[in-house]
Design a protein around this motif. Structure first.
Motif, short mmCIF file in Angstrom:
data_model
loop_
_atom_site.label_atom_id
_atom_site.label_comp_id
_atom_site.label_asym_id
_atom_site.label_seq_id
_atom_site.Cartn_x
_atom_site.Cartn_y
_atom_site.Cartn_z
N LEU A 112 -8.62 4.70 8.05
CA LEU A 112 -7.75 5.24 6.90
C LEU A 112 -6.69 4.57 6.66
N LEU A 113 -5.82 4.04 7.78
CA LEU A 113 -4.49 3.61 7.89
C LEU A 113 -4.87 1.99 7.42
N LEU A 114 -5.58 1.14 8.10
CA LEU A 114 -5.81 -0.21 7.93
C LEU A 114 -6.30 -0.35 6.59
N LEU A 115 -7.46 0.56 6.37
CA LEU A 115 -8.21 0.39 4.92
C LEU A 115 -7.04 0.67 3.73
N GLY A 116 -6.58 1.61 3.96
CA GLY A 116 -5.58 2.05 3.07
C GLY A 116 -4.66 1.11 2.72
N TYR A 117 -3.89 0.65 3.84
CA TYR A 117 -3.01 -0.58 3.71
C TYR A 117 -3.59 -1.85 3.00
N VAL A 118 -4.79 -2.17 3.42
CA VAL A 118 -5.27 -3.75 2.93
C VAL A 118 -5.58 -3.22 1.38
N LEU A 119 -6.32 -2.12 1.06
CA LEU A 119 -6.56 -1.87 -0.39
C LEU A 119 -5.30 -1.89 -1.45
N GLU A 120 -4.31 -1.37 -0.71
CA GLU A 120 -3.15 -1.28 -1.55
C GLU A 120 -2.62 -2.82 -1.70
N ILE A 121 -2.57 -3.44 -0.47
CA ILE A 121 -1.84 -4.82 -0.59
C ILE A 121 -2.77 -5.83 -1.63
#
Lengths: 271, 308
Positions: free
Chosen positions: A200-209
């Motif tokens: 959730l953390l990594l995917l969320g962060y990557v999607l946002e960036i």
């Protein structure tokens, strides 16, 4: 004894975490302090770089519209990977370990032999996680205010907007905590909820960036929880109440799932 | 409990268990590892949900009133895991607080089990297996619960501590409390329990007073005599009689009264009747069940459908 939360359980869990919470709060306060310092020390020199076009446009989009103002520096620091890593340490780390970790170690057995319903256990952990989220966010905020005061730039940032940012961040952390805790209540082993939390953390962060750097991927951003934390907009007074509503809804749905799922599970003897 | 069952898909961990435990008794729940003992305990305390049947503990429904049951009971899980980072004392205080009842029996139990203040102040990570088990016993009983549910309680205790633990149990019984005691150690069940249920492959195969089970079991008898051998034909309970010179060996079930009357006229020089041990009764029960199952399997294979 088995009310909405169990105070003895809350005290027990808090006692086990308080030193770590203090360390993370200190780190976030220091980080928050640094942003106004960096702005006051280097902000004007760095701002002149904007005129030279030396910084690529996509990176400027990533940094925000006004990265070399105090608001821009604070906003940048707030969603920096270091800050995010510190903010989510408890919502995801402790959230995952709270139930599945105790279950894996076998220590949940003696807790649940006490007159505490599983819903109470779940709610108690959630209340503690949200409480810790409030403390960490306030620590970062206190550091930012202290840094601004130390360098005499408090007039450049709105106190009300800072409070809205705090609420926004707490809601994000509450949503992450509720999702991870619900996962923790659904598995017997720590690996699954930790995996879900980190994904959730990594995917969320990557999607946002990704959506920020590449306009064609912008449609993915609403699927990231971090999309609903927009410090630059909030500090600029343009925060969207819908962001808060989305995060609150995610937290409420995950909580409802956890409260429904956990009491219905069979808890076989630990192996 | 009536017809209590727990299935995991095709696996029937517990099937149609009906039994009652009387107030103030020490009830032994006996069976080998994997027989379903812990499953039953977990059903009683709400860790598992029954597939079928119903049960009540202290008059409270095991599904609806699980929290109320746990308010009035104490539980020692099998192979207890404790929070290594805490001291023994901190853990006991925490668990007493979570129970919502003062630890009125802690001092007495700790004294019996030789858990001194100095030991209790040490971190649990430094405790041996036996010390952890003692701490587990204390946490289950310290708040003087009306019902204590103990899963393999003497595991890891040395013989001296086992004896001390049995004394603790006697004290609990003397106070009118009820103990539900699961074990695969037959000698301790025989020693401390009033009644015993024996479970095998998830099914209850016996539920009796310990004394009755003992009385039912076959004891081995050895008799030495001068002159003619005593006539045991038709003597109630005497079977498998073998005579070899001046020695007679047989098995004896039930009361020895008829046997003693039959040998009264013989010149008996020595007589040994082995004590009735629960272990033998247990093994006989298991052997009987296995024989029944083998007969059923054979009948099924033959296609006769006949049952032995």
């Amino acid at each position: 004894m088995s009310g909405v939360i169990s105070l003895p359980l809350l005290r027990r869990t808090w006692r086990a975490q308080r030193v770590r919470v203090a360390l993370v709060c200190a780190a976030l306060a220091t980080w928050g302090f640094l942003m106004p310092v960096i702005y006051a020390t280097f902000g004007r020199q760095l701002a002149s770089l904007l005129d030279t076009d030396i910084i690529p446009k996509p990176f400027l989009r990533l940094l925000g519209a006004d990265p070399f103002s105090l608001v821009g520096a604070v906003a940048l620091g707030w969603v920096h990977p270091i800050a995010i890593g510190l903010f989510v340490l408890f919502p995801i780390g402790l959230g995952a370990a709270a139930i599945a970790g105790e279950r894996q170690r076998g220590t949940l057995e003696v807790i649940l032999s006490r007159p505490i319903s599983r819903r109470t256990l779940f709610s108690t952990h959630l209340v503690l996680l949200v409480g810790i989220a409030v403390l960490t966010v306030l620590a970062a905020l206190a550091g930012t205010v202290a840094g601004s005061m130390a360098y005499g730039v408090t007039s450049e940032i709105d106190a009300g907007a800072l409070m809205v940012l705090a609420v926004n961040t707490v809601l994000l952390l509450a949503a992450l905590a509720a999702v991870t805790l619900a996962a923790s209540a659904s598995f017997d082993r720590l690996a699954a909820p930790v995996g879900i939390g980190i994904a959730l953390l990594l995917l969320g962060y990557v999607l946002e960036i990704l959506g920020t750097l590449w306009p064609d991927a912008a449609f993915l951003q609403p699927f990231s929880p971090f999309h609903y934390l927009r410090p630059l907009k909030v500090l600029g007074g343009n925060g969207d109440p819908a962001d808060l509503a989305v995060l609150a809804a995610v937290a409420a749905i995950a909580t409802a799932y956890g409260l429904w799922r956990f009491p219905r599970r069979d808890l076989a003897a630990p192996t | 409990m009536e017809g209590l069952a727990k299935h995991y898909g095709r696996v029937h961990a517990l099937e149609d268990v009906t039994l009652d435990v009387r107030q103030g008794e020490i009830f032994g729940f006996l069976g080998p590892n994997g027989a379903g003992k812990s499953t039953l305990i977990r059903l009683l305390l709400g860790y598992l949900h029954p597939t079928a049947g119903r049960g009540s503990v202290l008059g409270l429904d095991i599904v609806r009133d699980s929290v109320a049951i746990r308010r009035r009971s104490g539980y020692l899980p099998g192979g207890i895991a404790l929070d290594d980072g805490l001291s023994g004392l901190r853990l006991l205080d925490d668990l007493a607080a979570l129970s919502g009842r003062p630890p009125v029996r802690r001092a007495a139990i700790c004294e019996k089990l030789e858990l001194t203040d100095r030991v209790l102040r040490r971190p649990i990570r430094d405790y041996s297996r036996g010390m952890r088990q003692k701490l587990g016993i204390v946490q289950a009983l310290q708040h003087d619960p009306e019902l204590a549910i103990l899963d393999e309680p003497s595991e890891g205790l040395d013989p001296l501590m086992q004896r001390a633990f049995y004394e603790v149990l006697e004290g609990v019984r003397a106070a009118g409390r009820t103990v539900f005691f699961s074990s695969h150690v037959l000698s301790e069940v025989e020693r401390v329990c009033d009644r015993v249920a024996i479970v095998r492959a998830g099914r209850l195969v016996a539920l009796e007073d310990v004394a009755v089970i003992r009385a039912q079991r076959r004891r081995r008898v050895e008799l030495r005599f001068d002159g003619p051998a005593p006539d045991l034909a038709g003597v109630e309970g005497a079977e498998d009689v073998r005579i070899d010179g001046g020695s007679l060996v047989c098995t004896l079930a039930g009361s020895p009264r008829a046997f003693l009357a039959a040998i009264a006229g013989s010149a008996v020089t020595d007589l040994v009747i082995e004590p009735a041990r629960l272990e033998d009764a247990f093994l006989e029960l298991y052997a009987g069940e296995e024989a029944d199952e083998a007969a059923e399997a054979t009948a099924a294979a033959d296609g006769t459908g006949a049952r032995s």
